[in-house]
Scaffold this motif. Structure first.
Motif, mmCIF file in Angstrom:
data_model
loop_
_atom_site.group_PDB
_atom_site.id
_atom_site.type_symbol
_atom_site.label_atom_id
_atom_site.label_comp_id
_atom_site.label_asym_id
_atom_site.label_seq_id
_atom_site.Cartn_x
_atom_site.Cartn_y
_atom_site.Cartn_z
ATOM 1 N N HIS A 25 -8.923 -10.822 -2.159
ATOM 2 C CA HIS A 25 -7.734 -11.447 -1.693
ATOM 3 C C HIS A 25 -6.394 -10.766 -1.619
ATOM 4 N N PRO A 26 -5.619 -10.831 -0.787
ATOM 5 C CA PRO A 26 -4.430 -9.878 -0.445
ATOM 6 C C PRO A 26 -3.552 -9.744 -1.526
ATOM 7 N N ASP A 27 -3.274 -10.607 -2.370
ATOM 8 C CA ASP A 27 -2.626 -10.456 -3.448
ATOM 9 C C ASP A 27 -2.965 -9.750 -4.564
ATOM 10 N N VAL A 28 -4.436 -9.207 -4.585
ATOM 11 C CA VAL A 28 -5.254 -8.648 -5.647
ATOM 12 C C VAL A 28 -5.259 -7.437 -4.990
ATOM 13 N N VAL A 29 -5.474 -7.108 -3.763
ATOM 14 C CA VAL A 29 -5.315 -5.820 -3.046
ATOM 15 C C VAL A 29 -4.125 -4.899 -3.117
ATOM 16 N N ARG A 54 -11.615 -0.924 1.096
ATOM 17 C CA ARG A 54 -10.914 -1.809 0.526
ATOM 18 C C ARG A 54 -9.278 -1.639 -0.006
ATOM 19 N N ILE A 55 -9.421 -0.253 -0.859
ATOM 20 C CA ILE A 55 -8.252 0.141 -1.450
ATOM 21 C C ILE A 55 -7.657 1.304 -0.713
ATOM 22 N N ALA A 56 -8.497 2.143 -0.339
ATOM 23 C CA ALA A 56 -8.354 3.438 0.208
ATOM 24 C C ALA A 56 -7.401 3.133 1.555
ATOM 25 N N LEU A 57 -7.861 2.180 2.282
ATOM 26 C CA LEU A 57 -7.083 2.251 3.507
ATOM 27 C C LEU A 57 -5.483 1.625 3.098
#
Length: 246
Positions: A25-29, A54-57
């Motif tokens: 979910h965008p909010d979680v990321v 998912r997180i690195a980019l």
């Protein structure tokens, strides 16, 4: 059975980013990246088990140089195919032992991935590996669930976590060894397919001891990336350990 990429080979990589899991979910990321960018400051970040980025980019898009370690070439290939993926340095290897050049202000291991190391020795080695990569004052961040053993009545070893018309999923626990597995029974073309992935669950206090063995000390523990307090009812935690500045 796992392939040469372990349990995260081409079959998993092909559909990983289409998951409806909350972690995408965008909010979680955004909440995750906000914390990690703040911890990185003017330095760089090391992601253990970088996966498909998912997180690195999004972290790199915030201006933080990111280096990743991952044993799955199939997952890394998905990262490389994404916009900005060629800007993430990735080393193929085991997150418990693989070393890369440089010193980092933050190293992180998110979404239960510490449990993919299925022995206590490997988990301890992972903490030592993270600590060895940190600059003085650097932080190591782990996001992981709290074992749901309270849901197990006497004699039961399984906890279901997903039931749909086409899939049944459940975790199994072995309290004597801390071994667990996530199991999926999926209906494909009218036939049932079963997949099982092994893990080793860990308690917060055990992680704190692993950190201490690696020369780190607890800086903060939250229920989630928003910084909500960790309580007896929390089902997961985000823990941050610090490498002493001296």
């Amino acid at each position: 059975m796992p392939d040469e990429d372990g349990y995260f080979g081409e079959k998993i990589a092909a559909t990983y980013d289409t998951s409806e899991s909350e972690m995408f979910h965008p909010d979680v990321v955004k909440a995750t990246v906000d914390v990690l960018a703040d911890l990185a400051g003017d330095g760089s970040a090391l992601e253990l088990a970088v996966g498909t980025g998912r997180i690195a980019l999004p972290l790199a898009a915030r201006g933080v140089p990111v280096h990743g370690i991952d044993m799955s070439r199939a997952m890394v290939a998905r990262l490389r195919a994404k916009p900005g993926g060629d800007g993430i340095a990735v080393t193929i290897g085991d997150i418990a032992t693989t070393r890369v050049d440089g010193r980092f202000t933050v190293a992180y291991l998110v979404f239960n991935t510490i449990n993919n190391l299925t022995t206590q020795d490997a988990q301890v080695d992972c903490f030592r590996n993270a600590a060895a990569h940190l600059a003085p004052g650097g932080r190591f961040v782990v996001e992981v669930g709290v074992p749901e053993l309270r849901k197990l009545p006497p004699g039961q070893t399984a906890v279901p976590f997903r039931i749909t018309p086409t899939q049944w999923a459940f975790d199994t626990y072995e309290p004597a060894t801390q071994a667990m597995s996530s199991n999926y029974v999926t209906i494909v073309d009218g036939r049932a397919e079963h997949e099982s992935i092994p893990f080793r669950y860990v308690w917060p206090a055990e992680l704190d001891l692993m950190a201490r063995l690696a020369g780190l000390r607890l800086h903060a523990r939250w229920e989630d990336w928003s910084g909500a307090p960790f309580t007896n009812e929390s089902t997961r935690h985000v823990s941050i350990w610090e490498k002493p500045a001296d």
